[in-house]
Design a protein around this motif. Sequence first.
Motif, PDB file in Angstrom:
ATOM      1  N   UNK A 195      57.245 166.321  55.031  1.00 14.98           N
ATOM      2  CA  UNK A 195      57.884 165.282  54.227  1.00 14.98           C
ATOM      3  C   UNK A 195      59.378 165.557  54.066  1.00 14.98           C
ATOM      4  N   UNK A 196      59.726 166.858  53.949  1.00 14.36           N
ATOM      5  CA  UNK A 196      61.148 167.202  53.871  1.00 14.36           C
ATOM      6  C   UNK A 196      61.857 166.809  55.163  1.00 14.36           C
ATOM      7  N   UNK A 197      61.189 167.039  56.299  1.00  9.22           N
ATOM      8  CA  UNK A 197      61.779 166.665  57.588  1.00  9.22           C
ATOM      9  C   UNK A 197      61.962 165.154  57.693  1.00  9.22           C
ATOM     10  N   UNK A 198      61.052 164.400  57.076  1.00 11.42           N
ATOM     11  CA  UNK A 198      61.173 162.933  57.082  1.00 11.42           C
ATOM     12  C   UNK A 198      62.472 162.471  56.433  1.00 11.42           C
ATOM     13  N   UNK A 199      62.943 163.262  55.452  1.00  8.19           N
ATOM     14  CA  UNK A 199      64.116 162.855  54.672  1.00  8.19           C
ATOM     15  C   UNK A 199      65.410 163.400  55.255  1.00  8.19           C
ATOM     16  N   UNK A 200      65.396 163.716  56.550  1.00  8.14           N
ATOM     17  CA  UNK A 200      66.607 164.191  57.211  1.00  8.14           C
ATOM     18  C   UNK A 200      67.218 163.056  58.031  1.00  8.14           C
ATOM     19  N   UNK A 202      67.896 162.756  61.048  1.00 14.26           N
ATOM     20  CA  UNK A 202      67.368 162.560  62.405  1.00 14.26           C
ATOM     21  C   UNK A 202      66.067 161.769  62.425  1.00 14.26           C
ATOM     22  N   UNK A 203      65.340 161.766  61.320  1.00 13.85           N
ATOM     23  CA  UNK A 203      64.001 161.185  61.307  1.00 13.85           C
ATOM     24  C   UNK A 203      63.939 159.916  60.454  1.00 13.85           C
ATOM     25  N   UNK A 204      64.489 159.977  59.250  1.00  8.39           N
ATOM     26  CA  UNK A 204      64.334 158.876  58.297  1.00  8.39           C
ATOM     27  C   UNK A 204      64.768 157.516  58.863  1.00  8.39           C
ATOM     28  N   UNK A 205      65.941 157.416  59.506  1.00  8.62           N
ATOM     29  CA  UNK A 205      66.350 156.101  60.020  1.00  8.62           C
ATOM     30  C   UNK A 205      65.433 155.552  61.107  1.00  8.62           C
ATOM     31  N   UNK A 206      64.616 156.439  61.724  1.00  3.56           N
ATOM     32  CA  UNK A 206      63.752 155.983  62.809  1.00  3.56           C
ATOM     33  C   UNK A 206      62.485 155.309  62.311  1.00  3.56           C
ATOM     34  N   UNK A 207      62.176 155.460  61.017  1.00  7.71           N
ATOM     35  CA  UNK A 207      60.950 154.848  60.487  1.00  7.71           C
ATOM     36  C   UNK A 207      61.008 153.326  60.602  1.00  7.71           C
ATOM     37  N   UNK A 208      62.009 152.662  60.024  1.00  3.75           N
ATOM     38  CA  UNK A 208      62.040 151.194  60.144  1.00  3.75           C
ATOM     39  C   UNK A 208      62.242 150.730  61.584  1.00  3.75           C
ATOM     40  N   UNK A 209      63.017 151.489  62.368  1.00  4.36           N
ATOM     41  CA  UNK A 209      63.257 151.108  63.766  1.00  4.36           C
ATOM     42  C   UNK A 209      61.961 151.112  64.563  1.00  4.36           C
ATOM     43  N   UNK A 210      61.186 152.202  64.402  1.00  2.17           N
ATOM     44  CA  UNK A 210      59.951 152.351  65.174  1.00  2.17           C
ATOM     45  C   UNK A 210      58.895 151.348  64.729  1.00  2.17           C
ATOM     46  N   UNK A 211      58.730 151.188  63.420  1.00  2.00           N
ATOM     47  CA  UNK A 211      57.738 150.248  62.903  1.00  2.00           C
ATOM     48  C   UNK A 211      58.086 148.829  63.340  1.00  2.00           C
ATOM     49  N   UNK A 212      59.376 148.492  63.289  1.00  2.00           N
ATOM     50  CA  UNK A 212      59.818 147.167  63.714  1.00  2.00           C
ATOM     51  C   UNK A 212      59.509 146.936  65.189  1.00  2.00           C
ATOM     52  N   UNK A 213      59.688 147.980  65.998  1.00  2.00           N
ATOM     53  CA  UNK A 213      59.400 147.874  67.435  1.00  2.00           C
ATOM     54  C   UNK A 213      57.932 147.535  67.662  1.00  2.00           C
ATOM     55  N   UNK A 354      52.078 160.062  59.069  1.00  2.00           N
ATOM     56  CA  UNK A 354      51.526 159.129  58.080  1.00  2.00           C
ATOM     57  C   UNK A 354      52.439 157.942  57.769  1.00  2.00           C
ATOM     58  N   UNK A 355      53.736 158.148  57.507  1.00  2.00           N
ATOM     59  CA  UNK A 355      54.576 156.997  57.150  1.00  2.00           C
ATOM     60  C   UNK A 355      54.641 155.928  58.234  1.00  2.00           C
ATOM     61  N   UNK A 356      54.666 156.350  59.520  1.00  2.00           N
ATOM     62  CA  UNK A 356      54.749 155.366  60.594  1.00  2.00           C
ATOM     63  C   UNK A 356      53.515 154.476  60.608  1.00  2.00           C
ATOM     64  N   UNK A 360      53.546 150.524  59.272  1.00  2.00           N
ATOM     65  CA  UNK A 360      53.134 149.521  60.259  1.00  2.00           C
ATOM     66  C   UNK A 360      52.035 148.629  59.682  1.00  2.00           C
ATOM     67  N   UNK A 361      51.147 149.227  58.888  1.00  2.00           N
ATOM     68  CA  UNK A 361      50.066 148.451  58.271  1.00  2.00           C
ATOM     69  C   UNK A 361      50.599 147.552  57.158  1.00  2.00           C
ATOM     70  N   UNK A 362      51.631 148.031  56.459  1.00  2.00           N
ATOM     71  CA  UNK A 362      52.202 147.260  55.345  1.00  2.00           C
ATOM     72  C   UNK A 362      53.721 147.174  55.520  1.00  2.00           C
ATOM     73  N   UNK A 363      54.197 146.334  56.439  1.00  2.00           N
ATOM     74  CA  UNK A 363      55.640 146.247  56.743  1.00  2.00           C
ATOM     75  C   UNK A 363      56.490 145.918  55.523  1.00  2.00           C
TER      76      UNK A 363
END
Length: 656
Positions: A195-200, A202-213, A354-356, A360-363
């Motif tokens: 979870x700490x890595x998610x908030x870095x 390199x990773x955090x900005x990719x959540x909305x990008x990947x889910x949107x894709x 988990x977040x991805x 994706x299930x709840x955009x």
Amino acid sequence: MKNILIALAFLTCGFVNSQVLDPVKWTTSVEKISDTEYNLIATAHIDAGWHLYSQVVPEGGPVATTFIYDNSEENFILNGNTVEGEGHTVHDSIFEMEIKYFDGEAKFSQNVKVTKATSTINGFVEFMVCDDTRCLPPTEIDLEFQLNGKTALATETTEAVTPAVAVDNTIKTTDDSASNKGLWSIFFIAFLSGFAALLTPCVFPMIPMTVSFFTKQSKNKAAGIKNAIIYGICIIVIYLLLGIAVTGIFGADALNALATNVWFNIIFFVLLVVFAVSFLGAFEIMLPNSWANKVDSQADRGGLVGIFFMALALAIVSFSCTGPIVGTLLVEAASKGGVAPIIGMFGFSLAIALPFALFAAFPGWLNSLPKSGGWLNTVKVVLGFLELALAFKFLSQADLVLQLHILEREVFIAIWIAIFGTLAFYLFGKIKLPHDSPLTHISVGRLSLGLIVLTFTIYMIPGLWGAPLTIISAFPPPQDYSESPYGVGFSKLESGGSASAHGDLPEGAHLLAPHDIMAFNDYDTGLAYAKKVGKPVMLDFTGWACVNCRKMEQNVWPEPEILNLLKNDVVLISLYVDDKRKLEADEIVDSQLKPGKKLKYIGQKWSEMQTIKYKSNSQPFYVIINHNEEKLVEPVGYIPDVEAYHMWLKTGVSKF
């Protein structure tokens, strides 16, 4: 009722400890080639985790497996030597050499030509078995080969020495519980690290990008959710493969043996410092861009393969942020041994994946995510300070093992005060690092974290004056490994107990601060003193880098009922099995466990003594003996339960 349960547990543990290990069972069979020619087959069935050695081992290694066939009546002729299977040739961590061994099942075949009528051929096999941390004495087993082809169960005849008892950490139930607890702690630490890595950044900005894709490229919502879940599973698989690779390359339990190795600790100190400096903004640790480009090109293939390569691309692109965290987790898991690296990678990747899947299930949840910004870099910096603090734990263990007294307790605590104090100033906005955004105000979250860090820093300050600092007892050196064992600027006054002051101590003894438990570090000297004063001996097989030893000494021994017994009713002899100081020339002797090897270090002497006399090599390990060096009660290992340990100690003293 509680006392009864403790007593039952104590008796049960003693029963388990007296159990004789028998990890190899032998069966025999005969393969008929012709009326006069036969293959005599001996099959070893080896319990999981144990190794049976080859018929040919290097000089100075374990006892080779040897077959002897009784041909006193000259009934047969041996055709060649006994043939064995392929086995495994590896670097053995116990004997420190390349050795061939067998696990699971091993078959040995001897071709014979019968010259006189006979129905059976007898013989025996001598062999030695080890697991990753201990060896059992050489054993001889009778073999009977029935030429009518029936399978026979081999029987044991003689042993070179007394059979070993099943005492890995002495109390098996305690050891299993501690092991499971250790794996759970690794999992949760790894999960939180994920979870700490998610908030870095390199990773955090990719959540909305990947889910949107996934939601845009999928034909419907169900397909988008399905693809995102597969994406998350692929992330878990990638990191699990990393954990499996580390465990497979280094060996499941060899990693644990490295925990007290000086070079292991120094190398990982340097490694964690590099990780920390990277997080603080000095440079970025990145994999080659060509790797990311090649993987990214494969992600366009679509289907399961494309999704897998998308997950792999995430792992590579985010490596500058996740790499140091993963590296630190693997270092910490390595000190636990076993499957800990795999468990660690599972916990870390689960938190990442988990977040991805959920978003994706709840955009709609994406709208609740905070926007990317300078706070992401703050997370990296905080992690950098934590890694820098953790690095000094490994350097401290190397210093303890070598007994250099460079990083003593006061110095270690002072370094941690400096690290966490600087972190507090950073969180309050008083210090700015290279990649920080302008700080116009301090958020509530940042202020709260700063107050927690400042409180922790202030908590550590009394440690310079002898405070035990129970919350972090597993990290700094023990209180007697100190410039001032009783605290900075404090002089010990006369007091009661086993010895009132340093001047009253017998030769070879010292006081363990801050509780004034008198201890010897030499077996013969301590035993001689015990005979003189008429008290039983408590042997404390310990290690400078043994975390559970420190926990016992700082959390269990200070309890009044236990402290009273240790100070007044026993003579304590602490034997450090990882003491790297060299033995005097006249004390260097041949090893009984490793023929051809010399015992050169003090720790080797005590380690071999523990293994041979008590059939255990794990620490802490406590034994109460009388003046004839006989056990008064079954030895125990790590027992954090104060009442159970007190009962064991009191039982041993009462039997003297």
